[in-house]
Design a protein around this motif. Sequence first.
Motif, PDB file in Angstrom:
ATOM      1  N   ARG A 272       0.868  -1.179   0.000  1.00  0.00           N
ATOM      2  CA  ARG A 272       0.000   0.000   0.000  1.00  0.00           C
ATOM      3  C   ARG A 272       0.902   1.225   0.000  1.00  0.00           C
ATOM      4  NH1 ARG A 272      -2.811  -3.837   2.762  1.00  0.00           N
ATOM      5  NH2 ARG A 272      -5.066  -3.774   2.614  1.00  0.00           N
ATOM      6  N   ASP A 273       0.401   2.277  -0.536  1.00  0.00           N
ATOM      7  CA  ASP A 273       1.191   3.509  -0.578  1.00  0.00           C
ATOM      8  C   ASP A 273       0.930   4.311   0.693  1.00  0.00           C
ATOM      9  OD1 ASP A 273       2.905   5.427  -1.536  1.00  0.00           O
ATOM     10  OD2 ASP A 273       1.329   6.491  -2.614  1.00  0.00           O
ATOM     11  N   ARG A 274       1.405   3.768   1.835  1.00  0.00           N
ATOM     12  CA  ARG A 274       1.204   4.469   3.099  1.00  0.00           C
ATOM     13  C   ARG A 274       2.300   4.107   4.095  1.00  0.00           C
ATOM     14  NH1 ARG A 274      -4.366   1.740   5.045  1.00  0.00           N
ATOM     15  NH2 ARG A 274      -5.017   3.104   3.384  1.00  0.00           N
ATOM     16  N   THR A 275       2.428   4.992   5.069  1.00  0.00           N
ATOM     17  CA  THR A 275       3.376   4.790   6.157  1.00  0.00           C
ATOM     18  C   THR A 275       2.577   4.629   7.446  1.00  0.00           C
ATOM     19  OG1 THR A 275       5.030   6.120   5.041  1.00  0.00           O
ATOM     20  CG2 THR A 275       5.318   5.811   7.402  1.00  0.00           C
ATOM     21  N   TYR A 276       2.963   3.633   8.236  1.00  0.00           N
ATOM     22  CA  TYR A 276       2.303   3.349   9.506  1.00  0.00           C
ATOM     23  C   TYR A 276       3.166   3.862  10.653  1.00  0.00           C
ATOM     24  CZ  TYR A 276      -0.314  -0.014   6.698  1.00  0.00           C
ATOM     25  OH  TYR A 276      -1.084  -0.608   5.734  1.00  0.00           O
ATOM     26  N   GLY A 277       2.542   4.524  11.613  1.00  0.00           N
ATOM     27  CA  GLY A 277       3.186   4.866  12.874  1.00  0.00           C
ATOM     28  C   GLY A 277       2.631   3.919  13.923  1.00  0.00           C
ATOM     29  N   VAL A 278       3.490   3.101  14.500  1.00  0.00           N
ATOM     30  CA  VAL A 278       3.043   2.065  15.426  1.00  0.00           C
ATOM     31  C   VAL A 278       3.537   2.397  16.830  1.00  0.00           C
ATOM     32  CG1 VAL A 278       3.040  -0.404  15.922  1.00  0.00           C
ATOM     33  CG2 VAL A 278       3.170   0.381  13.547  1.00  0.00           C
ATOM     34  N   ASP A 279       2.595   2.659  17.743  1.00  0.00           N
ATOM     35  CA  ASP A 279       2.936   2.963  19.126  1.00  0.00           C
ATOM     36  C   ASP A 279       3.033   1.670  19.920  1.00  0.00           C
ATOM     37  OD1 ASP A 279       2.965   5.724  18.739  1.00  0.00           O
ATOM     38  OD2 ASP A 279       0.815   5.883  19.092  1.00  0.00           O
ATOM     39  N   VAL A 280       4.155   1.496  20.627  1.00  0.00           N
ATOM     40  CA  VAL A 280       4.375   0.306  21.446  1.00  0.00           C
ATOM     41  C   VAL A 280       4.984   0.719  22.785  1.00  0.00           C
ATOM     42  CG1 VAL A 280       4.700  -1.218  19.453  1.00  0.00           C
ATOM     43  CG2 VAL A 280       6.678  -0.136  20.491  1.00  0.00           C
ATOM     44  N   LEU A 281       4.843  -0.174  23.759  1.00  0.00           N
ATOM     45  CA  LEU A 281       5.517   0.009  25.032  1.00  0.00           C
ATOM     46  C   LEU A 281       6.923  -0.573  24.906  1.00  0.00           C
ATOM     47  CD1 LEU A 281       2.735  -0.991  27.577  1.00  0.00           C
ATOM     48  CD2 LEU A 281       3.454   1.303  26.897  1.00  0.00           C
ATOM     49  N   ILE A 282       7.904   0.188  25.313  1.00  0.00           N
ATOM     50  CA  ILE A 282       9.293  -0.266  25.212  1.00  0.00           C
ATOM     51  C   ILE A 282       9.489  -1.550  26.006  1.00  0.00           C
ATOM     52  CG2 ILE A 282      11.682   0.327  25.780  1.00  0.00           C
ATOM     53  CD1 ILE A 282      10.868   3.293  25.228  1.00  0.00           C
ATOM     54  N   SER A 283       8.873  -1.635  27.181  1.00  0.00           N
ATOM     55  CA  SER A 283       9.058  -2.800  28.053  1.00  0.00           C
ATOM     56  C   SER A 283       8.347  -4.046  27.536  1.00  0.00           C
ATOM     57  CB  SER A 283       8.561  -2.477  29.464  1.00  0.00           C
ATOM     58  OG  SER A 283       7.185  -2.154  29.440  1.00  0.00           O
ATOM     59  N   ALA A 284       7.479  -3.911  26.543  1.00  0.00           N
ATOM     60  CA  ALA A 284       6.688  -5.045  26.055  1.00  0.00           C
ATOM     61  C   ALA A 284       7.041  -5.446  24.631  1.00  0.00           C
ATOM     62  CB  ALA A 284       5.206  -4.706  26.153  1.00  0.00           C
ATOM     63  N   THR A 285       8.215  -5.091  24.175  1.00  0.00           N
ATOM     64  CA  THR A 285       8.586  -5.395  22.790  1.00  0.00           C
ATOM     65  C   THR A 285       9.323  -6.732  22.722  1.00  0.00           C
ATOM     66  OG1 THR A 285      10.533  -4.018  23.080  1.00  0.00           O
ATOM     67  CG2 THR A 285       8.656  -3.026  21.949  1.00  0.00           C
ATOM     68  N   GLY A 286       8.564  -7.803  22.941  1.00  0.00           N
ATOM     69  CA  GLY A 286       9.128  -9.142  22.877  1.00  0.00           C
ATOM     70  C   GLY A 286       8.971  -9.750  21.497  1.00  0.00           C
ATOM     71  N   PRO A 287       9.327 -11.030  21.377  1.00  0.00           N
ATOM     72  CA  PRO A 287       9.291 -11.708  20.070  1.00  0.00           C
ATOM     73  C   PRO A 287       7.909 -11.725  19.407  1.00  0.00           C
ATOM     74  CG  PRO A 287      10.435 -13.047  21.703  1.00  0.00           C
ATOM     75  CD  PRO A 287       9.859 -11.879  22.426  1.00  0.00           C
ATOM     76  N   GLY A 288       6.836 -11.856  20.193  1.00  0.00           N
ATOM     77  CA  GLY A 288       5.494 -11.889  19.604  1.00  0.00           C
ATOM     78  C   GLY A 288       5.134 -10.589  18.921  1.00  0.00           C
ATOM     79  N   LEU A 289       5.386  -9.487  19.588  1.00  0.00           N
ATOM     80  CA  LEU A 289       5.098  -8.174  19.006  1.00  0.00           C
ATOM     81  C   LEU A 289       5.975  -7.918  17.797  1.00  0.00           C
ATOM     82  CD1 LEU A 289       3.700  -5.401  19.048  1.00  0.00           C
ATOM     83  CD2 LEU A 289       5.515  -4.644  20.580  1.00  0.00           C
ATOM     84  N   LEU A 290       7.254  -8.222  17.909  1.00  0.00           N
ATOM     85  CA  LEU A 290       8.163  -7.974  16.786  1.00  0.00           C
ATOM     86  C   LEU A 290       7.802  -8.837  15.584  1.00  0.00           C
ATOM     87  CD1 LEU A 290      11.513  -7.670  18.753  1.00  0.00           C
ATOM     88  CD2 LEU A 290      10.049  -5.833  17.898  1.00  0.00           C
ATOM     89  N   GLY A 291       7.367 -10.067  15.826  1.00  0.00           N
ATOM     90  CA  GLY A 291       6.922 -10.930  14.729  1.00  0.00           C
ATOM     91  C   GLY A 291       5.679 -10.388  14.049  1.00  0.00           C
ATOM     92  N   ALA A 292       4.753  -9.846  14.851  1.00  0.00           N
ATOM     93  CA  ALA A 292       3.533  -9.267  14.284  1.00  0.00           C
ATOM     94  C   ALA A 292       3.859  -8.067  13.410  1.00  0.00           C
ATOM     95  CB  ALA A 292       2.571  -8.864  15.407  1.00  0.00           C
ATOM     96  N   LEU A 293       4.799  -7.244  13.853  1.00  0.00           N
ATOM     97  CA  LEU A 293       5.157  -6.050  13.085  1.00  0.00           C
ATOM     98  C   LEU A 293       5.824  -6.391  11.758  1.00  0.00           C
ATOM     99  CD1 LEU A 293       6.437  -3.755  15.946  1.00  0.00           C
ATOM    100  CD2 LEU A 293       4.267  -3.615  14.731  1.00  0.00           C
ATOM    101  N   ALA A 294       6.455  -7.541  11.695  1.00  0.00           N
ATOM    102  CA  ALA A 294       7.106  -7.952  10.451  1.00  0.00           C
ATOM    103  C   ALA A 294       6.118  -8.550   9.449  1.00  0.00           C
ATOM    104  CB  ALA A 294       8.214  -8.959  10.759  1.00  0.00           C
TER     105      ALA A 294
END
Length: 108
Positions: free
Chosen positions: A58-80
């Motif tokens: 898509r021709d768009r940029t996403y800004g994704v707000d996350v908690l620094i303390s909660a950036t584990g493998p599940g969240l990082l996998g979802a973002l990819a």
Amino acid sequence: MGEAVNPLEPDAEQAAADRLLGVVRSLVTTHVSWKPLLIGAVITGDDRMRLYFRSPERDRTYGVDVLISATGPGLLGALASPAYLANEHLHQPSDDPHCDVLVDLTDY
């Protein structure tokens, strides 16, 4: 304009920056044409950061707000995953000049 950024205490700022660099290292890989591309990141509060991704489909940029303390493998996998960011039920209008759509994953 965008969300106001509260200054951090020096020790908290260093810890947040270290965690942010760890997240960026986890997301920076060889570019694959179908995966979202990390194009930036900013610390927005004591335990918050916004990651910026460019969508390959898509021709768009996403800004994704996350908690620094909660950036584990599940969240990082979802973002990819291109399908996760493309889920329009997660999209919010953006007042950030650096992204078209906001995705709040602080409850992830």
